[in-house]
Design a protein around this motif. Structure first.
Motif, PDB file in Angstrom:
ATOM      1  N   UNK A 239      10.351  -3.919  -3.426  1.00 47.32           N
ATOM      2  CA  UNK A 239       9.664  -3.404  -2.237  1.00 47.32           C
ATOM      3  C   UNK A 239       8.977  -4.543  -1.484  1.00 47.32           C
ATOM      4  N   UNK A 240       9.574  -4.900  -0.346  1.00 45.61           N
ATOM      5  CA  UNK A 240       9.025  -6.030   0.425  1.00 45.61           C
ATOM      6  C   UNK A 240       7.614  -5.773   0.918  1.00 45.61           C
ATOM      7  N   UNK A 241       7.261  -4.485   1.107  1.00 46.32           N
ATOM      8  CA  UNK A 241       5.948  -4.167   1.688  1.00 46.32           C
ATOM      9  C   UNK A 241       4.805  -4.283   0.674  1.00 46.32           C
ATOM     10  N   UNK A 242       5.123  -4.427  -0.624  1.00 49.90           N
ATOM     11  CA  UNK A 242       4.093  -4.405  -1.676  1.00 49.90           C
ATOM     12  C   UNK A 242       2.934  -5.375  -1.407  1.00 49.90           C
ATOM     13  N   UNK A 243       3.257  -6.656  -1.166  1.00 52.26           N
ATOM     14  CA  UNK A 243       2.228  -7.696  -1.042  1.00 52.26           C
ATOM     15  C   UNK A 243       1.247  -7.413   0.085  1.00 52.26           C
ATOM     16  N   UNK A 244       1.778  -7.101   1.261  1.00 55.63           N
ATOM     17  CA  UNK A 244       0.891  -6.924   2.417  1.00 55.63           C
ATOM     18  C   UNK A 244       0.064  -5.640   2.269  1.00 55.63           C
ATOM     19  N   UNK A 245       0.688  -4.566   1.774  1.00 53.12           N
ATOM     20  CA  UNK A 245      -0.053  -3.298   1.618  1.00 53.12           C
ATOM     21  C   UNK A 245      -1.169  -3.479   0.599  1.00 53.12           C
ATOM     22  N   UNK A 246      -0.854  -4.144  -0.506  1.00 47.99           N
ATOM     23  CA  UNK A 246      -1.852  -4.372  -1.558  1.00 47.99           C
ATOM     24  C   UNK A 246      -3.040  -5.155  -0.974  1.00 47.99           C
ATOM     25  N   UNK A 247      -2.730  -6.211  -0.222  1.00 44.70           N
ATOM     26  CA  UNK A 247      -3.857  -7.023   0.226  1.00 44.70           C
ATOM     27  C   UNK A 247      -4.690  -6.289   1.283  1.00 44.70           C
ATOM     28  N   UNK A 269      -7.217   3.569  -4.960  1.00 40.82           N
ATOM     29  CA  UNK A 269      -8.362   4.419  -5.308  1.00 40.82           C
ATOM     30  C   UNK A 269      -9.627   3.806  -4.715  1.00 40.82           C
ATOM     31  N   UNK A 270     -10.483   4.647  -4.131  1.00 39.44           N
ATOM     32  CA  UNK A 270     -11.711   4.180  -3.471  1.00 39.44           C
ATOM     33  C   UNK A 270     -12.911   5.020  -3.912  1.00 39.44           C
ATOM     34  N   UNK A 271     -14.056   4.345  -4.086  1.00 43.18           N
ATOM     35  CA  UNK A 271     -15.302   5.053  -4.396  1.00 43.18           C
ATOM     36  C   UNK A 271     -15.748   5.884  -3.194  1.00 43.18           C
ATOM     37  N   UNK A 272     -15.695   5.279  -2.006  1.00 41.95           N
ATOM     38  CA  UNK A 272     -16.103   5.954  -0.767  1.00 41.95           C
ATOM     39  C   UNK A 272     -14.868   6.123   0.110  1.00 41.95           C
ATOM     40  N   UNK A 273     -14.925   7.138   1.010  1.00 41.64           N
ATOM     41  CA  UNK A 273     -13.799   7.350   1.928  1.00 41.64           C
ATOM     42  C   UNK A 273     -13.550   6.091   2.770  1.00 41.64           C
ATOM     43  N   UNK A 274     -12.349   5.516   2.727  1.00 41.63           N
ATOM     44  CA  UNK A 274     -12.090   4.308   3.522  1.00 41.63           C
ATOM     45  C   UNK A 274     -11.705   4.652   4.963  1.00 41.63           C
ATOM     46  N   UNK A 275     -11.658   3.630   5.804  1.00 41.94           N
ATOM     47  CA  UNK A 275     -11.278   3.794   7.222  1.00 41.94           C
ATOM     48  C   UNK A 275      -9.750   3.815   7.320  1.00 41.94           C
ATOM     49  N   UNK A 276      -9.177   5.005   7.219  1.00 40.55           N
ATOM     50  CA  UNK A 276      -7.718   5.118   7.159  1.00 40.55           C
ATOM     51  C   UNK A 276      -7.053   4.638   8.451  1.00 40.55           C
ATOM     52  N   UNK A 277      -7.698   4.921   9.587  1.00 39.07           N
ATOM     53  CA  UNK A 277      -7.083   4.496  10.857  1.00 39.07           C
ATOM     54  C   UNK A 277      -6.993   2.977  10.933  1.00 39.07           C
ATOM     55  N   UNK A 280      -4.200   1.769   8.720  1.00 32.05           N
ATOM     56  CA  UNK A 280      -2.892   1.991   9.350  1.00 32.05           C
ATOM     57  C   UNK A 280      -2.644   0.953  10.453  1.00 32.05           C
ATOM     58  N   UNK A 281      -3.668   0.711  11.273  1.00 31.75           N
ATOM     59  CA  UNK A 281      -3.493  -0.263  12.360  1.00 31.75           C
ATOM     60  C   UNK A 281      -3.153  -1.639  11.795  1.00 31.75           C
ATOM     61  N   UNK A 282      -3.866  -2.026  10.732  1.00 24.74           N
ATOM     62  CA  UNK A 282      -3.593  -3.360  10.154  1.00 24.74           C
ATOM     63  C   UNK A 282      -2.178  -3.433   9.583  1.00 24.74           C
ATOM     64  N   UNK A 283      -1.733  -2.334   8.962  1.00 23.85           N
ATOM     65  CA  UNK A 283      -0.369  -2.345   8.396  1.00 23.85           C
ATOM     66  C   UNK A 283       0.667  -2.421   9.512  1.00 23.85           C
ATOM     67  N   UNK A 284       0.382  -1.734  10.622  1.00 23.63           N
ATOM     68  CA  UNK A 284       1.337  -1.771  11.741  1.00 23.63           C
ATOM     69  C   UNK A 284       1.360  -3.158  12.375  1.00 23.63           C
ATOM     70  N   UNK A 285       0.180  -3.798  12.447  1.00 22.47           N
ATOM     71  CA  UNK A 285       0.183  -5.167  13.005  1.00 22.47           C
ATOM     72  C   UNK A 285       0.964  -6.107  12.102  1.00 22.47           C
ATOM     73  N   UNK A 286       1.085  -5.747  10.822  1.00 22.01           N
ATOM     74  CA  UNK A 286       1.862  -6.605   9.912  1.00 22.01           C
ATOM     75  C   UNK A 286       3.347  -6.257   9.958  1.00 22.01           C
ATOM     76  N   UNK A 287       3.721  -5.380  10.896  1.00 21.63           N
ATOM     77  CA  UNK A 287       5.149  -5.088  11.093  1.00 21.63           C
ATOM     78  C   UNK A 287       5.663  -3.890  10.306  1.00 21.63           C
ATOM     79  N   UNK A 288       4.771  -3.125   9.677  1.00 19.68           N
ATOM     80  CA  UNK A 288       5.229  -1.949   8.913  1.00 19.68           C
ATOM     81  C   UNK A 288       5.149  -0.688   9.786  1.00 19.68           C
ATOM     82  N   UNK A 289       5.867   0.366   9.353  1.00 21.24           N
ATOM     83  CA  UNK A 289       5.760   1.669  10.047  1.00 21.24           C
ATOM     84  C   UNK A 289       5.395   2.731   9.013  1.00 21.24           C
ATOM     85  N   UNK A 290       4.199   2.631   8.468  1.00 20.33           N
ATOM     86  CA  UNK A 290       3.882   3.495   7.334  1.00 20.33           C
ATOM     87  C   UNK A 290       3.371   4.873   7.730  1.00 20.33           C
TER      88      UNK A 290
END
Ligand SMILES: Nc1ncnc2c1ncn2[C@@H]1O[C@H](COP(=O)(O)OP(=O)(O)O)[C@@H](O)[C@H]1O
Ligand SMILES: N[C@@H](CCOP(=O)(O)O)C(=O)O
Length: 308
Positions: A239-247, A269-277, A280-290
């Motif tokens: 899975x090519x997306x593993x590294x960028x998604x993990x970081x 897994x997160x203790x507090x609700x994370x900023x999902x938007x 998503x924006x950061x993943x899209x800027x990295x070229x993904x369509x998640x």
């Protein structure tokens, strides 16, 4: 007999939870699958698919996990019956969220009641596991057990016992990117033998993973859940997306980032609700369509609902 019908909802699941390959799984909701199961006099098993992901499913014969579970249930009942099943597919198939397993669990739950099978918890898990032959080629029981029982499940085919425990109220982000051929293929790329030191490391991590959940010790949870030497290291290479998604997920404060089941989904897994938007924006800027889902553990498993 007349017509009898049940509508069952079953949650999705994250299998393996890092180091616990084929042993542990966690039920999550959303998403969930729904099945409508109708039993009447007559013969045969008939499957119809509907819902968002209906088009990615085989409708007839032994390709659909619902069909395999239903034919096994009929065999166990030793009766002639006509079974009609509508699979309302809401969990994306082949995404690593136990989609086939959720359907299987829901069908097993329904038919245990409708055919008066009176199965024990373990026998119910075994019945549902017949569905996994459709996608994995083997009857691994982790996904179906979580979808049936909810919470964190630990399956042990050696002594035929499943244990479920409640899971702490963490937030979970699932990133679905791409797809996989099927779970069977992702099993075939694993080694056939392991170094003893790797086996010992995994036993230690699984033991402490379970302890961390029971003790609600999130520091320990965070240290052991990412520590796998059996499956994840081999699978993430596919899975090519593993590294960028993990970081990205780690930068947002994830306690742990793992491959969900056989992938391609990645769960954090997160203790507090994370900023999902923002994620998503950061993943899209990295070229993904998640597809990015904010979800939580479901301590409830398969259950009857009145309508859908
Ligand atoms: N009822 C079902 N629900 C989901 N997938 C199914 C079902 N029946 C058969 N399949 C097939 O199983 C494969 C997906 O199963 P699997 O690889 O186990 O995925 P996952 O557990 O990640 O959803 C797909 O090829 C799909 O067509
Ligand atoms: N233990 C199985 C779990 C597969 O989960 P899926 O949701 O990807 O089907 C494995 O790792 O093969």
């Amino acid at each position: 007999m007349g017509t009898e019908e049940l509508i069952i909802e079953a949650p999705a699941s994250i299998a393996n939870l890092g180091p616990a390959f084929d042993v542990a799984a966690l039920a999550i909701n959303p998403p969930s699958d729904i099945v409508k199961v109708k039993v009447t006099d007559g013969d045969g098993v008939f499957i119809r698919n509907s819902g968002e992901y209906a088009s990615s499913l085989p409708s007839e014969g032994n390709g659909n996990s619902a069909y395999l579970v239903a034919t096994r249930a009929i065999e166990l009942a030793g009766l002639r019956r006509r079974i009609e099943i509508e699979v309302i597919k809401r969990i994306k198939p082949a995404s690593g969220l136990g989609s086939s397993g959720a359907t299987s669990a829901a069908v097993a739950y329904a038919l245990n009641k409708l055919l008066n099978l009176s199965l024990s918890e373990w026998d119910l898990v075994e019945l549902a596991s017949y569905g996994e032959l459709a996608s994995a080629g083997v009857r691994h029981m982790d996904n179906v057990a979580a979808s049936l029982l909810g919470g964190l499940v630990l399956v042990n085919p050696v002594i035929r016992r499943v244990i479920r425990v409640n899971f702490p109220e963490l937030s979970i982000v699932v990133v679905i990117e791409g797809s996989k051929p099927n779970t069977g293929f992702m099993r075939s790329i694993l080694p056939k033998a392991y170094e003893l030191s790797d086996v010992v490391a995994n036993m230690a991590n699984v033991a402490q993973l379970v302890a961390s959940v029971l003790m609600n010790d999130l520091d320990l949870f965070s240290r052991v859940i990412t520590n796998d030497r059996v499956a994840m290291p081999y699978r993430v290479k596919a899975y090519e997306h593993w590294g960028v998604v993990k970081s990205v997920l780690e930068n947002h404060g994830a306690l742990g980032v793992i491959l969900s089941g056989a992938g391609p989904s990645i769960a954090a897994f997160f203790k507090e609700k994370p900023q999902v938007n923002e994620i998503k924006t950061e993943l899209m800027s990295a070229g993904l369509s998640p597809v990015v889902i904010l979800t939580k553990p479901s301590n409830e498993g398969a259950r009857e609902i009145n309508h859908y």
